[in-house]
Structure formats: structure tokens, C-alpha cells
Design an enzyme around this catalytic site. Structure first.
Site, short mmCIF file in Angstrom:
data_model
loop_
_atom_site.label_atom_id
_atom_site.label_comp_id
_atom_site.label_asym_id
_atom_site.label_seq_id
_atom_site.Cartn_x
_atom_site.Cartn_y
_atom_site.Cartn_z
N ASP A 224 0.84 -1.19 0.00
CA ASP A 224 0.00 0.00 0.00
C ASP A 224 0.88 1.25 0.00
O ASP A 224 1.86 1.35 0.73
CB ASP A 224 -0.89 -0.02 1.24
CG ASP A 224 -1.90 1.10 1.26
OD1 ASP A 224 -2.73 1.17 0.34
OD2 ASP A 224 -1.86 1.91 2.21
N GLU A 283 1.55 -0.67 -5.12
CA GLU A 283 0.50 0.30 -5.39
C GLU A 283 1.23 1.65 -5.43
O GLU A 283 1.49 2.27 -4.40
CB GLU A 283 -0.56 0.32 -4.29
CG GLU A 283 -1.71 1.26 -4.65
CD GLU A 283 -2.22 2.11 -3.48
OE1 GLU A 283 -3.31 2.69 -3.61
OE2 GLU A 283 -1.53 2.20 -2.45
#
Length: 556
Positions: A224, A283
Site C-alpha cells: 500500500d 501500489e
């Protein structure tokens, strides 16, 4: 201030992949855990429910499952505020449930990727609670970004950075004696303080966290905010507002800093020390395809999400340009390209493609079906977001009192939704899945669902679509079966063929894919033997009429 773009960071030269890693052409299915399947009747999806529904994914034909965070968390941002990286939140089950899920997935031939959240922790993490109790400059505060405020009395934030969720990226603390204290940085919600990756303790802790889950048997991590851990020295001002709109278009002092690559290289070494091709997936929002490719150089991560393609409009020329740029950039470093249409943070593409298009939801669904065949025909790996195989649209009419997206509350406080951050309406893509025609949650679980499902989702359920040759579910099943069967699909070469304006025609070994982005049918010479089409085809005297907003695969 913004920075000039660079693409030439020191690394070893690109080299061909050693062997054929499973990730290079894998189809990976994203499970948003709280909305996938509920086993215990509390209305919230959990790990046991996900494990019970894994046969659906194996039957669909995907290669791996990616699970959103299920760690111990106050759930201020759907689990992306982690209080304990080695514990499962009771909301989602237990560590034993996580272990069972991994074992069952492997028995079904599915790999398992889990989220790791290294940019920030929860404000309930023991480290942050220690930091709040510590003095300015104390050791516990060095794990985060604490700074004195500006202004005569420190009443102003340390710089002009804005939260992605709206408002300032700084929150002021209160000292033990009740007086105003230092400020701490949070690029997302105030409950998500940013970790300081200059701290050796932070780096060592995350090495340990990765090893914990690798030892449990997971096959990789989706990282993330992989572009966010390193901040520019001195935390300089940017000098303008509405900074969230700059993400993905400029290098910012808090995103896509070159220092993140050292972290990812160290993680690649850690992953490579384990057997079985364990992978890292970034990401990462980067301003160009070339800068995104830096994350997937041979000594860094294995994949990075291709958000440039996700953001691309329904336009043949624009799609071709993004595809060419993506393939060239990742190809230059020997990495596969990823293709993704939706995820838990964006409006579902069946609705995005309908926006501004005559024909409304029906046309949006037609385009979504066609786009699915396109990405599954392109070289590289594809990511599917749960429910897209059902053709689910965005739920746009949720009552405000049921929303849980923190950006909604952050930007609504002064009645100006989305003024400088995300729009706050991510709940619409997170409505729980319909599995059956009947029941108060359409089979999601025995006790309702945490967000209400539209009544007409009964006919979009897995039960309703199974066996219907015209359904979106069966289209996905057929496409994924062909993708496995045909050696020319997945990783490998691709070339463009001549086609009329508004039409894309590409060639893979043994296959041609034609996409008509126009609102009218197009007549073409028959490219080969029809294998699969997102809409019915019509033939006449050696030609075929490709319906509007449709895609077809042809064997040659």
C-alpha cells in the site's frame, strides 16, 4: 515545490527474466474482505467466509487472490490503519482462520497475496501511543514525523502539505499538561500517522512483519502506498493547494521520492530468500510510465499497478497510446505489465464507462465486458476486482448515515465534499457481493450486510448468472479458460493490426483481438475463427459486423 522528473536511478541493468515466474501472466482477484462473504452473521465479511467461497475463484479460473487488510485495527479506514501487523482483527476472525485460508487456497491451486501497509500505522499502534507520551525530540517520536508548528505560538502546521483525504496533512497534539504540543504528519486520515522510514527501527520492524507472513505461507504482498514511505529532506512546502489532483502527474515532496527504491530493493532480497517465487506488488502512483517502471526493475518489485490504463477514457486512440507506453516502459526493465480496471478505491468501471455515454448503464456494462476481454488479451498480468465478473455497477445512492469512507467525513465537515482530497464516496464500490437470488443479503451472510445491496442485484448474483451463456459471469469464465488454454495469451509478444478509426486490432501468437469503441457497428473482414465475443456477431459474405462497444477474440 515540485521536482523535475528523472528516470535514471542507479540499478543493475535490465535482464531477461530467469525462468517464467507465475506472476508474469497471472490473473489476480482482489478480495475486499469485509464485502466478500460473511460466515458468522455480523454483516461483515471475514476470512472464514472468504475461505468458503474460494471454490468460486478457482472455478472462475484466476491464479491468485489478493486480500485487503484483515489485521488488528480500529477500522478508521477500512483496515488500512493497522494497530498490530501480526494479529488478525476479531472482526475478520483469527490467525488460525488466516492460516486455514492460505492452506485451502494452495490446495485449490491459488496463490495468496496479502496487503502490507508501510506508509502509516494506526494512531492506536503501541508505537504511536508511546510517541504521544514522549517528549519532543524523544526516541519514540523518531518513528513518526513530529514537528513544531509555525507561527508565533506554533499554531500553524509545519508546512502546506494536504491530506489525500482533504484538509491539512498535520494534526496538533496536546501535551500531558494540556497545552498545545507538536504536530504529526498524516497523508491520509488523522488516525493514520505516517511512519518515518529514516528510522532503522521502522525498517527492521517491517522486515520482521514480512517474514512473519511469509513464514505462514503467503505468496506475496501488495504494498500500500509503495511510493510514499520516503519524504523529501526538510519537508518543503509545495506552494499550491488541491495537491491530491497532482498525484500521478508530478513528483511531490511526499510521493514518488527516489529513496523509496532502496526500500523496495531490500524487500526484493528478502522475498528472494524464500522458496516458491514470493512477489511484491507496488501500489504506486507515478507521473509517467517510465517512472512507474522504476518500481519493477530486476532488483526491485515484481509488479506495479498500471493506474494510467485504469484512468484512460473509452477512446481507441487513447487506449492504444497508454498500452504502447506501458509495454515499452515495463519491457525496458524486463518486467510484465499489469492491467486493471477497478479496485476498492475507484468507481466501478461499469459505471465509469457509462458516465456521459448515451445508453446509460446498459452501455456502461457493454463497455465493461469489452474492456475485460481487451485486458485479458494484452501481454502481462491482469487484476480483477471482486464483483466485476458479475458486471456490478457502482452503488450511488447510499444514505449518508451508512457511509464509512473517512474521506467522506473529512471533506463534508464544512459542506464542501471533495474540495481538495478524494471525493469521499468509495463506499459505492465496496457494497457486499450478491451470491444468491434470495435472502436479505443475497447470500453474502446469514445476518444482512454492512452496506445495503440494491434489490435488482438478485439477478446479478452468482446463482442467477451461472449457466446463462449471455451473462457477464460466464463471459469471464470462458475468457479465463481460453487464456489458460491458448499459449499465445498471457506474457509474450503483441503487435497492432490495421483497423478503422475507433477500432483496435491486436495480434498475439495464434489470436487476434478486435475492440470497437464506437457507438455503431463496424464491418471488418473476418479475422479468423471466432472464439469469444462480448456481444453477438453477425456475418455476411466474408465480413463480420462488430457491434458497438464490443470486443472479440479470433483464432488464426
Amino acid at each position: 515545490m515540485t521536482q523535475e522528473l528523472t528516470t535514471s536511478l542507479a540499478t543493475e541493468p535490465a535482464r531477461p527474466s530467469e525462468g517464467h515466474g507465475w506472476w508474469r501472466d497471472a490473473v489476480i482477484y482482489q478480495v475486499y474482505v469485509r464485502s466478500f462473504a460473511d460466515s458468522d452473521g455480523d454483516g461483515i465479511g471475514d476470512l472464514r467466509g472468504a475461505r468458503e467461497r474460494l471454490p468460486h475463484l478457482a472455478g472462475l479460473g484466476v491464479d491468485a487472490v489478493w486480500l485487503t487488510p484483515f489485521y488488528a485495527s480500529p477500522q478508521a479506514d477500512g483496515g488500512y490503519d493497522v494497530a498490530d501487523y501480526r494479529a488478525v482483527d476479531p472482526l475478520f476472525g483469527s490467525l488460525g482462520d488466516a492460516d486455514d485460508l492460505v492452506r485451502t487456497a494452495h490446495e485449490l491451486g491459488l496463490k495468496v497475496i496479502v496487503d502490507v501497509v508501510p506508509n502509516h500505522s494506526s494512531d492506536q499502534h503501541p508505537w504511536f501511543r508511546e510517541a504521544l507520551a514522549d517528549r519532543p525530540g524523544g526516541a519514540a517520536r523518531t518513528r513518526y514525523h513530529f514537528r513544531p508548528g509555525r507561527g508565533a505560538h506554533g499554531e500553524l502546521p509545519p508546512n502546506d502539505w494536504e491530506s489525500v483525504f482533504g484538509g491539512p496533512a498535520w494534526t496538533r497534539t496536546t501535551a500531558p499538561d494540556g497545552t498545545p504540543g507538536e504536530w504529526y504528519l498524516h497523508l491520509f486520515a488523522p488516525q493514520q500517522p505516517d511512519l518515518n522510514w529514516d528510522s532503522p527501527e521502522v525498517r527492521a520492524e517491517f522486515d520482521s512483519v514480512l517474514r512473519f507472513w511469509l513464514d505462514l505461507g503467503v505468496d506475496g504482498f501488495r504494498i500500500d502506498v509503495a511510493h510514499g514511505m520516503v519524504k523529501a529532506a526538510g519537508l518543503p512546502d509545495i506552494g499550491r493547494t488541491e495537491q491530491a489532483k497532482l498525484i500521478g502527474s508530478q513528483v511531490l515532496p511526499f510521493f514518488d521520492q527516489d529513496g523509496v527504491h532502496e526500500i523496495h530493493r531490500s524487500w526484493r532480497r528478502l522475498l528472494d530468500s524464500y522458496p516458491g517465487d514470493r512477489i511484491g506488488v507496488a501500489e504506486a502512483w507515478a507521473p509517467t510510465a517510465e517512472r512507474l517502471a522504476l518500481y519493477v526493475r530486476p532488483d526491485e518489485l515484481h509488479q506495479a499497478f498500471n493506474f494510467q490504463f485504469l484512468k484512460c477514457p473509452w477512446d481507441a486512440a487513447a487506449m492504444r497510446e497508454v498500452i504502447d507506453e506501458s509495454l515499452a516502459a515495463t519491457g525496458s526493465v524486463g518486467a510484465p505489465t499489469t492491467w486493471v480496471l477497478s479496485n476498492h478505491d475507484v468507481v466501478r468501471h461499469a459505471t465509469r464507462y457509462a458516465d456521459g455515454a448515451g445508453g446509460g448503464p446498459e452501455r456502461g456494462l457493454a463497455r465493461a465486458r469489452a474492456a475485460a476481454l481487451l485486458i485479458l488479451a494484452l501481454p502481462g498480468s491482469a487484476y480483477l476486482y471482486q464483483g466485476e465478473e458479475l458486471g456490478l455497477p457502482e452503488v450511488t445512492e447510499l444514505p449518508d448515515e451508512l457511509r464509512q469512507d473517512p474521506a467522506f467525513f473529512r471533506t463534508s465537515a464544512d459542506g464542501q465534499e471533495g474540495q481538495d482530497g478524494q471525493d469521499g464516496f468509495r463506499d459505492g464500490c465496496r457494497v457486499p457481493l450478491p451470491w444468491t437470488r434470495s435472502g436479505d443479503s443475497h447470500g453474502f451472510g446469514p445476518g444482512g450486510s454492512w452496506l445495503p445491496q440494491p434489490e435488482d442485484w438478485a439477478e446479478l448474483s452468482v446463482e442467477a448468472q451461472t449457466g446463462d451463456p449471455g451473462s457477464t459471469l460466464e463471459l469471464y469464465r470462458d475468457a479465463l479458460a481460453l487464456r489458460r488454454e491458448l499459449p499465445g495469451l498471457g506474457d509474450g509478444p503483441m503487435s497492432w493490426l490495421d483497423a478503422p478509426a475507433g477500432v483496435l486490432a491486436l495480434s498475439r501468437p495464434g489470436l487476434v483481438c478486435t475492440l470497437n469503441t464506437l457507438g455503431e457497428e463496424v464491418e471488418l473482414p473476418v479475422p479468423g475463427r471466432a472464439l469469444l465475443s462480448s456481444a453477438p456477431l453477425a456475418y455476411q459474405a466474408g465480413t463480420v459486423c462488430i457491434p458497438p462497444d464490443s470486443c472479440a477474440w479470433w483464432a488464426i
